[in-house]
Enzyme design. Structure first.
Site, short mmCIF file in Angstrom:
data_model
loop_
_atom_site.label_atom_id
_atom_site.label_comp_id
_atom_site.label_asym_id
_atom_site.label_seq_id
_atom_site.Cartn_x
_atom_site.Cartn_y
_atom_site.Cartn_z
N VAL A 171 3.71 -0.22 -6.85
CA VAL A 171 3.44 -1.63 -7.15
C VAL A 171 4.70 -2.27 -7.71
CG1 VAL A 171 2.13 -3.20 -8.62
CG2 VAL A 171 0.97 -1.30 -7.49
N GLY A 172 5.14 -3.35 -7.08
CA GLY A 172 6.40 -3.97 -7.46
C GLY A 172 7.57 -3.12 -7.01
N GLY A 173 7.42 -2.48 -5.87
CA GLY A 173 8.41 -1.51 -5.41
C GLY A 173 9.64 -2.08 -4.75
N GLY A 174 9.77 -3.41 -4.72
CA GLY A 174 10.97 -4.02 -4.13
C GLY A 174 11.06 -3.72 -2.65
N ASP B 243 0.28 -9.77 -4.06
CA ASP B 243 0.57 -10.17 -5.43
C ASP B 243 -0.19 -9.24 -6.38
OD1 ASP B 243 0.85 -11.39 -7.91
OD2 ASP B 243 0.51 -13.41 -7.15
N ASP C 16 4.82 -5.24 -2.63
CA ASP C 16 5.55 -6.28 -3.38
C ASP C 16 5.25 -7.62 -2.72
OD1 ASP C 16 7.47 -7.66 -5.07
OD2 ASP C 16 8.48 -5.74 -5.32
N LEU C 17 5.84 -8.67 -3.25
CA LEU C 17 5.61 -10.02 -2.71
C LEU C 17 6.01 -10.07 -1.24
CD1 LEU C 17 6.93 -12.07 -5.74
CD2 LEU C 17 4.55 -11.84 -5.05
N HIS D 29 7.76 -3.71 -18.44
CA HIS D 29 8.59 -4.27 -19.51
C HIS D 29 9.04 -5.71 -19.21
CE1 HIS D 29 12.91 -3.00 -18.04
NE2 HIS D 29 12.23 -3.62 -17.11
N LYS E 144 7.66 1.47 -11.64
CA LYS E 144 8.90 1.78 -12.35
C LYS E 144 9.55 0.49 -12.84
CE LYS E 144 12.41 2.89 -9.84
NZ LYS E 144 13.18 1.63 -10.03
#
Length: 359
Positions: free
Chosen positions: A200-203, A244, A224-225, A264, A260
């Site tokens: 998730v959000g792996g680019g 999303d 990712d998006l 944050h 990863k």
């Protein structure tokens, strides 16, 4: 009389500390100059220590008359900081030979594992401006210093400035390689019994591709998006899915989720939303979320504990509500998102692994 002497000594030490911390930016700027001048690369290419004259002879043609005296003063500080070694050349010239240390080997541009792009990114004058806005953030109650310095958040800024977007991507790419190497080394058996894994959000998918390369039985999904995955390269065993992470129905169903350096960047409320959506995508009893992020130890004396606290301030400087978290903060946030159990696994890196389970 003796007590007065001790008090004076303590007071003097306090003054010395203020000077040291006030001017600590000089360390960063000296380090930046060494990276820009490619001094570690020059020494490494010769495979032995070099004099300043020999180093400057290897500068590019745009440096016809380098100031060796200026360079010697920069190198003197970097030697004291253990970035380089210095020893007499043993000849009649009285010149000093400068060599590499374990630290400067992390500054080699062409090394597979290098921090040179991150040095150039974090010391860039535009990205340092937000650090001057911390007192405004405290007074006005809005934690994102980047918006105060530049009038928009960092993502919008990068979309308008391709050169800074490249700088950021280079910095993130080099740290991602280092973190992935540490994770794959220190996370023994962590991906056993995982048939499908969603990053998730792996680019562009490089992280999940590394995992699949080591665990070829895993079906990897890079999430990712849409505009991000649209330019993602093909990787064997990895499919790209646009969506999303804030939309509960978007994350593909999977055995485990990998994230990863995602949490944050976001506030606690946003992280809880993301985690709740992750929980919907994994099996109730056998699923897990694998988070790679910093676990702060404010009073710790570990190798990276001090850097973790600085990274937390970096989140104020560059992220919109992001933060690094202590274990108790992780625990509270995970419980709110429906993960009553978790396990922290130390790896040889700034980050740790937080395994979170829905039951």
């Amino acid at each position: 009389m003796e007590a007065v002497t001790e008090l004076d000594e303590a007071s003097l030490r306090g003054q010395a500390d203020v000077w040291k911390y006030m001017l600590r930016f000089a360390d960063s700027m000296a380090l930046k100059s060494a990276v820009e001048l490619r001094i570690p690369d020059i020494i490494h290419s010769h495979d032995h220590a070099l004099t300043l004259s020999e180093i400057t002879c290897s500068f590019d043609s745009a440096s016809p008359s380098p100031d060796i005296t200026c360079l010697s003063r920069i190198m003197r500080l970097l030697v004291r900081r253990n970035i380089f070694t210095a020893q007499p050349d043993g000849g009649d010239s009285g010149e000093t030979l400068y060599g590499l240390t374990h630290s400067s080997r992390w500054l080699l541009h062409d090394s597979e594992f290098t921090l040179a792009p991150m040095v150039l990114m974090e010391t860039n004058s535009t990205l340092m401006e937000p650090w001057h806005c911390f007192s405004q953030c405290v007074k006005q109650g809005t934690p994102c210093a980047f918006e105060k310095a530049h009038g928009r958040d960092i993502w919008q800024f990068f979309s308008e400035k391709p050169e800074f977007n490249r700088l950021f991507n280079d910095g993130m790419s080099c740290t991602a390689k280092i973190t992935m190497k540490a994770m794959l080394t220190g996370y023994k058996g962590g991906f056993d019994n995982v048939a499908t894994l969603v990053d998730v959000g792996g680019g562009t998918g490089s992280a999940v591709a590394e995992i699949v390369k080591l665990y070829p039985s895993i079906k990897g999904i890079n999430f990712d998006l849409p505009h991000v995955v649209a330019i993602a390269p093909e990787y064997h065993g990895v499919s790209h899915v646009g969506g999303d992470m804030f939309d509960g129905g978007n994350i593909p169903n999977t055995d485990a989720i990998f994230m990863k350096w995602i949490m944050h960047d976001w506030s606690d409320n946003d992280c809880v939303k993301i985690l709740k959506n992750c929980r919907k995508a994994i099996p109730e009893r056998s699923g897990k979320v694998i988070i790679v992020d910093v676990v702060l130890e404010p009073n710790g004396d570990g190798m990276f504990d001090d850097t973790g606290l600085v990274f937390d301030l970096l989140m104020i400087a560059h992220a919109s509500g992001g933060k690094e978290r202590t274990e108790s903060e992780w625990k509270k946030m995970l419980e709110l998102a429906g993960f009553p159990r978790y396990k922290i696994i130390k790896i040889p890196a700034l980050s740790s692994i937080i395994e979170a389970y829905p039951v």
